[in-house]
Design an enzyme around this catalytic site. Structure first.
Site, short mmCIF file in Angstrom:
data_model
loop_
_atom_site.label_atom_id
_atom_site.label_comp_id
_atom_site.label_asym_id
_atom_site.label_seq_id
_atom_site.Cartn_x
_atom_site.Cartn_y
_atom_site.Cartn_z
CE LYS A 1 15.93 -2.74 -68.13
NZ LYS A 1 15.87 -3.73 -67.06
CG ASP B 1 15.11 -1.26 -64.65
OD1 ASP B 1 15.54 -2.41 -64.39
OD2 ASP B 1 15.87 -0.27 -64.66
P1 NDP Z 1 13.69 1.40 -57.98
O1 NDP Z 1 13.42 2.59 -58.81
O2 NDP Z 1 12.57 0.75 -57.26
O3 NDP Z 1 14.83 1.73 -56.91
C1 NDP Z 1 16.09 2.17 -57.29
C2 NDP Z 1 16.90 2.44 -56.04
O4 NDP Z 1 18.25 2.70 -56.43
C3 NDP Z 1 16.44 3.66 -55.27
O5 NDP Z 1 16.73 3.50 -53.92
C4 NDP Z 1 17.31 4.76 -55.89
O6 NDP Z 1 17.51 5.89 -55.06
C5 NDP Z 1 18.60 4.04 -56.10
N1 NDP Z 1 19.32 4.67 -57.22
C6 NDP Z 1 18.91 4.76 -58.51
N2 NDP Z 1 19.80 5.43 -59.25
C7 NDP Z 1 20.78 5.76 -58.40
C8 NDP Z 1 21.99 6.46 -58.56
N3 NDP Z 1 22.37 6.96 -59.75
N4 NDP Z 1 22.79 6.60 -57.47
C9 NDP Z 1 22.42 6.08 -56.27
N5 NDP Z 1 21.28 5.42 -56.05
C10 NDP Z 1 20.48 5.27 -57.10
O7 NDP Z 1 14.43 0.35 -58.95
P2 NDP Z 1 14.55 -1.22 -58.82
O8 NDP Z 1 14.70 -1.61 -57.40
O9 NDP Z 1 13.49 -1.82 -59.63
O10 NDP Z 1 15.93 -1.48 -59.61
C11 NDP Z 1 17.21 -1.43 -58.95
C12 NDP Z 1 18.22 -2.18 -59.80
O11 NDP Z 1 17.80 -3.53 -60.00
C13 NDP Z 1 18.45 -1.60 -61.21
O12 NDP Z 1 19.79 -1.82 -61.59
C14 NDP Z 1 17.54 -2.47 -62.06
O13 NDP Z 1 17.94 -2.50 -63.41
C15 NDP Z 1 17.75 -3.81 -61.39
N6 NDP Z 1 16.70 -4.81 -61.64
C16 NDP Z 1 15.39 -4.55 -61.33
C17 NDP Z 1 14.44 -5.52 -61.55
C18 NDP Z 1 13.03 -5.37 -61.11
O14 NDP Z 1 12.30 -6.36 -61.16
N7 NDP Z 1 12.58 -4.20 -60.66
C19 NDP Z 1 14.79 -6.80 -62.20
C20 NDP Z 1 16.20 -7.00 -62.41
C21 NDP Z 1 17.09 -6.01 -62.15
P3 NDP Z 1 16.87 7.31 -55.48
O15 NDP Z 1 15.42 7.19 -55.17
O16 NDP Z 1 17.58 8.30 -54.65
O17 NDP Z 1 17.15 7.49 -56.96
#
Ligand code: NDP
Length: 444
Positions: free
Chosen positions: A126, A166
């Protein structure tokens, strides 16, 4: 002292203050305890757990870049290459101001077992940076990505380490990163996944994590004689995982009533309009509160906790530790029937233990969000063979991978007398495979 407690002590001592990493190791060691008891001598002789909790390689570096006003900024970048027993390091890059070594150690550690569960040949890694893409212009994001890759490219390669996206790293960032990688190496090879369809990307990669989450949630519900059809689903987050989980859950007949971002959450009783969310988040790069401008019958709750919403199924898809013990209590009080993690470790340890004690069917992220990395591996394979597969073909393989993951969890939990504890099942199944391979490869 129990072997697992010795390992806890070692990790705490060697990585002081790394709360998220400690939490991930703690949960993992709880889950594999019965396996360790059974094989204790063999594992101790080979110092298997000592080797497992120490990354093979951990890199951090400086990232200078210039903003649109000519001001210089310096961020810190990382790549944690945790374990390559079963394949090249594979795992995403996260750009978020909260990124630090603890968060990346936790994510890279979890990735080892997640990748093992996919049944594909990929190790765990990662990376990322404490850079916030929010509010930056495309040129600023490009300048940052180019500077980041100018250092990272030394350590990655199609057979060595293949990063993906991510939090904060989507199609735009992967494009800029790949462009710079190609420029520096003069190689058009599959060293990043999540690429555009016209330049080596795989169909379904964008949707894979969220779709995979919905597929495995359906498997879980079917195991209990139920389905997503007609269920009320609460989703947190509104990024890549959240949007596609919500989309597939709706396609499978559920009514998704919430989505959120770090500002607050929206509630749409009629079911979230996914296209409206995509327009706000992916096209305009706006905030989730703008949803009520497009759909005035929906409500927006500023700064509120999405888990106060009554639902049958909760899909936390935002970030780590977003679902606390209090939130878990609220969900149970409101009659939740299943909790399946889309994000990595979104449920705190106490909340997870509480849900398990209440016998709420619960799927941990290292199993339920593995669809993204699985399709990333399919992208690597397509790149190696210079071929393209159809949407239906990849989607059907994703479904069978998620089915197979659920089967492994169920069987591993049953084999150790922990029927229906899918957290233990995920840790046991993922760990057992990695442990066998590490033993076979000697003391490296
Ligand atoms: P994105 O950046 O596309 O979206 C993240 C989302 O989570 C946004 O809505 C964001 O809101 C919110 N968010 C992030 N940090 C915080 C916080 N501290 N408090 C509240 N809301 C928060 O990321 P992904 O959808 O790609 O990833 C989301 C999760 O899934 C993560 O844990 C990631 O590790 C996991 N994941 C992702 C994969 C992928 O293929 N993309 C694969 C496997 C796991 P805001 O815009 O306000 O920050």
């Amino acid at each position: 002292m129990a072997y697992t407690d010795e390992i806890r002590e070692l990790v705490w001592k060697r990585n002081p203050g790394e709360a998220e990493f400690h939490q991930a190791v703690d949960e993992f060691l709880n889950g594999i305890e019965p396996v360790v008891q059974k094989h204790e001598k063999e594992y101790r002789d080979g110092m298997l757990l000592e080797r497992l909790v120490e990354p093979e390689r951990s890199i951090s570096f400086r990232i200078p870049w210039v903003d649109d006003h000519g001001k210089l900024h310096v961020n810190r970048g990382y790549r944690i290459q945790f374990n390559s027993a079963i394949g090249p390091y594979k795992g995403g890059l996260r750009f978020h101001p909260s990124v630090n070594r603890s968060i990346l150690n936790f994510l890279a550690f979890e990735q080892i077992f997640k990748n093992a569960l996919t049944g594909l040949s990929i190790g765990g890694g990662k990376g990322g940076a404490d850079f916030d893409p929010k509010g930056k212009s495309d040129r600023e994001v490009m300048a940052f990505c180019q500077s980041f890759m100018t250092e990272l490219f030394h350590y990655i390669g199609a057979r060595e380490d293949v990063p993906a996206g991510d939090i904060g790293v989507g199609a735009r960032e992967i494009g800029f990163l790949y462009g710079q990688y190609k420029r520096l190496t003069r190689q058009f090879e599959g060293t990043l996944t999540g690429k555009g369809i016209e330049w080596g990307g795989s169909l379904v990669r964008v949707e894979a994590t969220g779709f995979g989450l919905a597929y495995i949630t359906e498997e879980l519900l079917q195991y209990y004689g139920n389905t997503l059809q007609g269920k009320t689903v609460a989703v947190s987050g509104s990024g890549n995982v959240a949007v596609h989980a919500a989309q597939k859950a709706e396609e499978l007949g559920a009514r998704v009533v919430t989505m959120s971002d770090s500002g607050g959450y929206i509630y749409d009783e009629r079911g979230i309009d996914i296209q409206a969310v995509k327009e706000i988040k992916e096209v305009r790069r706006g905030r989730i509160r703008e949803y009520v401008d497009a759909i005035p019958s929906a409500d927006y709750y500023d700064g509120a906790n999405v888990w106060e919403t009554p639902c049958d199924v909760a899909l936390p898809c935002a970030t780590q530790n977003e679902l606390s013990l209090d939130s878990a209590r609220l969900l149970v009080k409101n009659g939740v029937k299943a909790v399946c993690e889309g994000a990595n470790m979104p449920t705190t340890l106490e909340a997870t233990e509480y849900l398990l004690s209440e016998k709420i069917p619960f799927l941990p992220g290292k199993a339920s969000n593995a669809g993204g990395v699985a399709v990333s591996e399919l992208e690597m394979a397509q790149n190696a063979m210079q071929t393209y597969r159809s949407f239906e073909d990849v989607d059907s393989q994703l479904q069978s991978i998620m089915k197979n993951i659920f089967r492994q969890l169920r069987e591993a939990a049953e084999a150790y007398d922990m029927k229906d504890n899918f957290v233990a099942g995920a840790n046991i199944a993922g760990f057992s495979k990695v442990a066998r391979v590490m033993k076979a490869q000697g003391y490296v």
